[in-house]
Design a protein around this motif. Structure first.
Motif, PDB file in Angstrom:
ATOM      1  N   GLY A 133      37.110  45.425  40.834  1.00  0.00           N
ATOM      2  CA  GLY A 133      37.489  44.723  42.047  1.00  0.00           C
ATOM      3  C   GLY A 133      37.229  45.478  43.330  1.00  0.00           C
ATOM      4  O   GLY A 133      37.461  44.948  44.417  1.00  0.00           O
ATOM      5  N   LYS A 161      40.295  38.051  38.488  1.00  0.00           N
ATOM      6  CA  LYS A 161      40.984  38.383  39.735  1.00  0.00           C
ATOM      7  C   LYS A 161      42.480  38.166  39.556  1.00  0.00           C
ATOM      8  O   LYS A 161      42.944  37.030  39.434  1.00  0.00           O
ATOM      9  CB  LYS A 161      40.477  37.544  40.907  1.00  0.00           C
ATOM     10  CG  LYS A 161      41.123  37.971  42.228  1.00  0.00           C
ATOM     11  CD  LYS A 161      40.509  37.293  43.433  1.00  0.00           C
ATOM     12  CE  LYS A 161      41.134  37.818  44.725  1.00  0.00           C
ATOM     13  NZ  LYS A 161      40.505  37.240  45.926  1.00  0.00           N
ATOM     14  N   PHE A 194      39.253  42.246  47.340  1.00  0.00           N
ATOM     15  CA  PHE A 194      39.125  42.373  45.881  1.00  0.00           C
ATOM     16  C   PHE A 194      38.009  41.468  45.363  1.00  0.00           C
ATOM     17  O   PHE A 194      37.943  40.283  45.686  1.00  0.00           O
ATOM     18  CB  PHE A 194      40.449  42.008  45.200  1.00  0.00           C
ATOM     19  CG  PHE A 194      40.494  42.389  43.746  1.00  0.00           C
ATOM     20  CD1 PHE A 194      41.026  43.594  43.340  1.00  0.00           C
ATOM     21  CD2 PHE A 194      39.988  41.530  42.776  1.00  0.00           C
ATOM     22  CE1 PHE A 194      41.070  43.945  41.999  1.00  0.00           C
ATOM     23  CE2 PHE A 194      40.017  41.871  41.437  1.00  0.00           C
ATOM     24  CZ  PHE A 194      40.561  43.089  41.045  1.00  0.00           C
ATOM     25  N   PRO A 252      36.205  39.842  42.075  1.00  0.00           N
ATOM     26  CA  PRO A 252      36.305  39.579  40.630  1.00  0.00           C
ATOM     27  C   PRO A 252      35.055  40.074  39.897  1.00  0.00           C
ATOM     28  O   PRO A 252      33.933  39.906  40.375  1.00  0.00           O
ATOM     29  CB  PRO A 252      36.412  38.054  40.553  1.00  0.00           C
ATOM     30  CG  PRO A 252      36.836  37.623  41.914  1.00  0.00           C
ATOM     31  CD  PRO A 252      36.247  38.602  42.875  1.00  0.00           C
TER      32      PRO A 252
END
Length: 238
Positions: A18, A136, A162, A164
């Motif tokens: 991430g 995520k 972040f 995924p």
């Protein structure tokens, strides 16, 4: 024969799930050594652009970055999920690898995956979550897990940025032996359960273990302390 010196050895940094390579910036800038902050593939594209990537695609992307770098000898420093990728990358550069540092990193046995290092109940739960909801975590989990000792500003930046990952980077098996170079495990005292990190240490069989009073992201919460640990390791091997 020319003697090796610190100036000839660089650091290759591998981030965790991430995140992006720049998360290591504060650590790298204070080392005074050549540093390469690797990134995983397709960081800026939509989630669907990464969904079909395999673990080997991640490794090949990082291998290309190392080949373009030009520094001949280096230490790999890997964090969290990056430990799985680091083992594969190290196997491709065995003739150039000077050392290997795992910072709270996942270290599976040869042929294992990231998921395989988890205790059995969590392994089953993680597999189900990945298949149903993807990679995520909810914001609350990122705040409580990744960011438990960070400032609100740092936490907000990580939540918003972040990225995924592909499911297969968690589930694909990494067929790679532990590298035959000096190794260090940096054990984080405020995040991962000690028993799980001890399992990773057992798999890595490092020459030394350092404890750092930090949560999951010491490169943000304790960059100076992590710098000192890395510099001391480099001094010993050089």
């Amino acid at each position: 024969m020319k003697k090796n010196t610190n100036e000839e050895i660089g650091f290759v940094f591998i981030h965790g799930a991430g995140l992006e390579g720049r998360i290591w910036s504060n650590v790298a800038e204070g080392l005074g050594q050549p540093s390469l902050l690797l990134d995983f593939p397709l960081r800026k594209g939509p989630v669907d652009s990464r969904s079909d990537l395999a673990l080997e695609d991640y490794v090949s992307h990082m291998e290309h970055q190392v080949n373009q770098w030009g520094i001949q000898r280096f230490v790999i420093v890997a964090h969290s999920l990056g430990g799985v990728l680091a083992l594969k990358l190290a196997s491709k550069f065995s003739d150039r690898l000077a050392g290997f540092v795992a910072v709270g990193a996942a270290i599976p046995k040869n042929g294992g995956s990231f998921v395989s290092v988890l205790p059995f109940p969590k392994r089953m739960l993680m597999t189900a979550i990945l298949r149903k909801w993807g990679t995520k975590p909810p914001e609350s989990a990122i705040r409580a897990g990744l960011c438990n000792d960070l400032s609100e500003e740092q936490t907000t930046g990580l939540v918003q940025g972040f990225v995924p990952e592909a499911v297969r980077v968690y589930t694909d098996r990494a067929h790679a032996d532990v590298p035959a170079v000096p190794k260090l495990y940096v054990k984080l005292t405020k995040e991962f359960p000690s028993s799980l990190q001890n399992k990773m240490i057992s798999h890595l069989s490092p020459h030394s273990v350092e404890q750092l009073e930090s949560g999951h992201l010491p490169m943000l919460s304790k960059p100076g302390d992590l710098q000192r640990i890395l510099q001391s390791f480099l001094d010993r091997i050089a």
